[in-house]
Design an enzyme around this catalytic site. Structure first.
Site, mmCIF file in Angstrom:
data_model
loop_
_atom_site.group_PDB
_atom_site.id
_atom_site.type_symbol
_atom_site.label_atom_id
_atom_site.label_comp_id
_atom_site.label_asym_id
_atom_site.label_seq_id
_atom_site.Cartn_x
_atom_site.Cartn_y
_atom_site.Cartn_z
ATOM 1 N N LYS A 175 0.944 -1.095 -0.460
ATOM 2 C CA LYS A 175 0.076 -0.030 -0.172
ATOM 3 C C LYS A 175 0.972 1.481 -0.379
ATOM 4 O O LYS A 175 1.785 1.126 0.676
ATOM 5 C CB LYS A 175 -0.746 0.142 1.392
ATOM 6 C CG LYS A 175 -2.014 1.112 1.154
ATOM 7 C CD LYS A 175 -2.795 0.824 2.745
ATOM 8 C CE LYS A 175 -2.351 1.852 4.023
ATOM 9 N NZ LYS A 175 -3.546 1.361 4.814
ATOM 10 N N LYS A 177 1.005 5.619 -0.119
ATOM 11 C CA LYS A 177 0.270 6.636 0.712
ATOM 12 C C LYS A 177 -0.491 8.108 -1.182
ATOM 13 O O LYS A 177 0.980 7.954 -2.063
ATOM 14 C CB LYS A 177 0.553 7.364 1.186
ATOM 15 C CG LYS A 177 0.973 6.791 2.751
ATOM 16 C CD LYS A 177 -0.368 6.740 3.326
ATOM 17 C CE LYS A 177 -0.236 6.054 4.745
ATOM 18 N NZ LYS A 177 -1.340 5.777 4.961
ATOM 19 N N ASP A 206 -3.373 4.984 -0.334
ATOM 20 C CA ASP A 206 -4.351 5.432 0.975
ATOM 21 C C ASP A 206 -4.626 7.379 0.601
ATOM 22 O O ASP A 206 -3.666 7.380 0.662
ATOM 23 C CB ASP A 206 -3.832 5.022 1.816
ATOM 24 C CG ASP A 206 -4.920 5.305 3.390
ATOM 25 O OD1 ASP A 206 -5.287 6.599 3.407
ATOM 26 O OD2 ASP A 206 -4.471 5.204 4.737
ATOM 27 N N ASN A 208 -5.593 9.172 2.661
ATOM 28 C CA ASN A 208 -5.608 10.173 4.384
ATOM 29 C C ASN A 208 -6.391 11.178 4.260
ATOM 30 O O ASN A 208 -6.391 11.999 4.713
ATOM 31 C CB ASN A 208 -4.154 10.026 4.605
ATOM 32 C CG ASN A 208 -3.240 9.642 4.944
ATOM 33 O OD1 ASN A 208 -2.972 8.325 4.279
ATOM 34 N ND2 ASN A 208 -3.733 8.599 6.144
ATOM 35 N N GLU A 232 -8.216 4.150 -0.067
ATOM 36 C CA GLU A 232 -8.391 3.901 1.239
ATOM 37 C C GLU A 232 -8.610 5.061 1.634
ATOM 38 O O GLU A 232 -7.463 6.135 0.567
ATOM 39 C CB GLU A 232 -7.211 3.057 1.859
ATOM 40 C CG GLU A 232 -7.426 3.467 3.525
ATOM 41 C CD GLU A 232 -6.245 2.567 4.373
ATOM 42 O OE1 GLU A 232 -6.172 1.447 3.553
ATOM 43 O OE2 GLU A 232 -5.517 2.818 5.466
ATOM 44 N N GLU A 258 -10.912 3.944 9.568
ATOM 45 C CA GLU A 258 -9.608 3.904 10.596
ATOM 46 C C GLU A 258 -10.312 4.573 11.508
ATOM 47 O O GLU A 258 -9.179 5.087 12.951
ATOM 48 C CB GLU A 258 -8.231 3.908 9.992
ATOM 49 C CG GLU A 258 -8.521 4.728 9.543
ATOM 50 C CD GLU A 258 -6.696 5.238 8.742
ATOM 51 O OE1 GLU A 258 -6.835 4.515 7.718
ATOM 52 O OE2 GLU A 258 -5.921 5.624 9.225
ATOM 53 N N ASP A 281 -10.806 -0.136 13.760
ATOM 54 C CA ASP A 281 -8.979 -0.385 15.002
ATOM 55 C C ASP A 281 -9.831 -0.613 15.605
ATOM 56 O O ASP A 281 -10.237 0.094 16.896
ATOM 57 C CB ASP A 281 -9.076 1.036 14.471
ATOM 58 C CG ASP A 281 -7.312 1.464 15.225
ATOM 59 O OD1 ASP A 281 -6.945 0.463 16.313
ATOM 60 O OD2 ASP A 281 -6.015 1.820 14.865
ATOM 61 N N HIS A 308 -7.346 -1.602 10.709
ATOM 62 C CA HIS A 308 -6.259 -0.840 11.452
ATOM 63 C C HIS A 308 -5.066 -0.837 12.089
ATOM 64 O O HIS A 308 -5.553 -0.912 12.891
ATOM 65 C CB HIS A 308 -6.774 0.733 10.823
ATOM 66 C CG HIS A 308 -5.703 1.982 11.268
ATOM 67 N ND1 HIS A 308 -5.357 2.611 12.120
ATOM 68 C CD2 HIS A 308 -4.609 2.328 10.176
ATOM 69 C CE1 HIS A 308 -4.341 3.236 12.007
ATOM 70 N NE2 HIS A 308 -4.332 3.178 10.481
ATOM 71 N N GLU A 328 -2.119 -5.384 8.403
ATOM 72 C CA GLU A 328 -1.971 -4.331 7.809
ATOM 73 C C GLU A 328 -0.500 -4.410 8.728
ATOM 74 O O GLU A 328 -0.681 -4.719 10.254
ATOM 75 C CB GLU A 328 -2.108 -3.020 8.236
ATOM 76 C CG GLU A 328 -1.984 -2.130 7.623
ATOM 77 C CD GLU A 328 -2.002 -0.518 7.940
ATOM 78 O OE1 GLU A 328 -3.085 -0.450 8.987
ATOM 79 O OE2 GLU A 328 -1.619 0.442 7.193
HETATM 80 MG MG LIG Z 1 -5.006 4.084 6.111
#
Ligand SMILES: [Mg+2]
Length: 377
Positions: A175, A177, A206, A208, A232, A258, A281, A308, A328
């Site tokens: 994964k 970012k 991801d 975020n 994500e 998450e 999470d 997460h 993860e």
């Molecule tokens: Mg994440």
């Protein structure tokens, strides 16, 4: 043999600060909302009983909130003494009501999470079972992917090197970012990694939470060609409607969850059909007891699961989820524990040790900044 009730005899709460070797940046840093992350703060709960059983659990916070979790846990932990640790739901309820005026989500329940996890660890140890087996496992290993190699503070070359290393270590997916101010750079990094690892290795991205709805849709369409396992947190974690529209518009699955801090917040996500893969999470939603409630709802709605962070806990919970999940892989917490989780053939193996299968290390003790005890040792 008839059951003889046990009783919690001693509780130790401690807080420790885990330093990260490099400051970590995701898209939230590039939008100016957060500073690079340099540490993770942990709340540990160690519980032991009259019959000689013990359990360890943890909660954590990033950037802020660690002292608040610790402070809240200290206020309610006395309520554990004398309770049968097997009555986890009852004990949880008691501690929840002890702090009822500060609510049933966020810091208040994250403080309880460390205790709840310790109670589950203790119960599984008493049963002589790995936690996954106590819960009822569907599998003895879970597909795993690496996140720690793909942050935005790393160059594309570094990300590619780390991906190679992860795959060599038996991790199954990569994964990275995204969410940079320059979308073109995001696409170049995704293309660069996809080309490097090949078409067959599972790849995720991801953002975020840093795209708006229009950007997420535009980027989602441009990312379809990379055959991603998921996108994500494309949007603000609390924008269930936006996520639902995006999930309906794209072929690539949407993953999120998450940042949510309670089962109730997850219920809204699940009922809005906001994602294809849910990413709860356990420490953030209040512990394993809470996680199991929302996992049951997610399964009922046909959602995939990719919890997460905190693989030491989530490996067991993912192993007990009916649909083939992901866990993860983050090696950040390794120094805190004596044991290491094994990865092989793209999967993380559920340890054969009873409970979570973790023991706090001397390093965890050395990083401990404060601790308090209740009951008699
Ligand atoms: Mg994440």
């Amino acid at each position: 043999m008839p059951y003889t009730p046990d009783a919690v005899r001693h509780v130790k709460l401690s807080t420790a600060c885990l330093p990260l070797s490099t400051p970590i940046s995701d898209a939230k840093v590039f939008t100016g909302r957060q500073k690079p992350m340099t540490e993770v703060v942990f709340l540990f709960a160690e519980i032991s009983t009259e019959q000689g059983w013990s359990g360890v659990g943890f909660s954590y916070s990033k950037r802020a909130g660690g002292p608040a979790q610790y402070a809240h846990a200290k206020e309610v932990a006395q309520g554990l003494i004398g309770e049968d640790p097997n009555d986890i739901a009852k004990v949880y309820d008691k501690l929840l009501w002890a702090g009822a005026s500060v609510g049933r989500s966020g810091v208040a329940t994250q403080a309880l999470a460390a205790i709840d996890v310790a109670l589950w660890d203790l119960k599984a140890k008493r049963a002589g079972l790995p936690l996954a087996k106590l819960l009822g496992a569907h599998r003895d290993s879970v597909r795993t992917y690496n996140t720690s190699g793909g942050f935005l503070n790393a160059s594309l070359d570094e990300v590619r090197d780390r991906a190679t290393r992860s795959l060599e270590e038996g991790i199954g997916g990569i994964k990275i970012k995204v969410g940079l101010p320059d979308s073109g750079e995001d696409l170049r990094r995704v293309a660069g990694v996809r080309e490097h690892i090949g078409a067959d290795v599972p790849l995720m991205v991801d953002a975020n939470q840093q795209w708006d709805r229009a950007t997420a849709l535009r980027m989602g369409r441009r990312l379809e060609e990379f055959d991603l396992v998921w996108i994500e947190e494309p949007l603000d974690a609390y924008d269930a409607e936006g996520h639902a529209q995006l999930a309906a518009a794209l072929d690539t699955p949407i993953a999120t969850g998450e940042m949510l801090a309670s089962v109730a917040e997850h219920v809204r996500l699940i009922e809005s059909r906001a994602c294809d893969i849910i990413q709860p999470d356990a420490p953030r939603v209040g512990g394993i007891t809470q996680f199991l409630r929302l996992a049951a709802l997610a399964d009922q709605r046909g959602l995939g699961l990719a919890p997460h962070f905190a693989m030491e806990i989530h490996l067991h919970l993912a192993a007990a989820y009916p649909r083939e999940p992901w866990v993860e892989h983050f090696d950040w917490l390794d120094p805190l524990f004596e044991e290491r989780l094994e990865t092989r053939g793209g999967r993380m193996l559920v340890p054969d040790r009873p409970g979570l299968g973790v023991t706090l290390s001397g390093q965890a003790r050395a990083w401990t900044t404060d601790s308090v005890e209740f009951g008699t040792a």
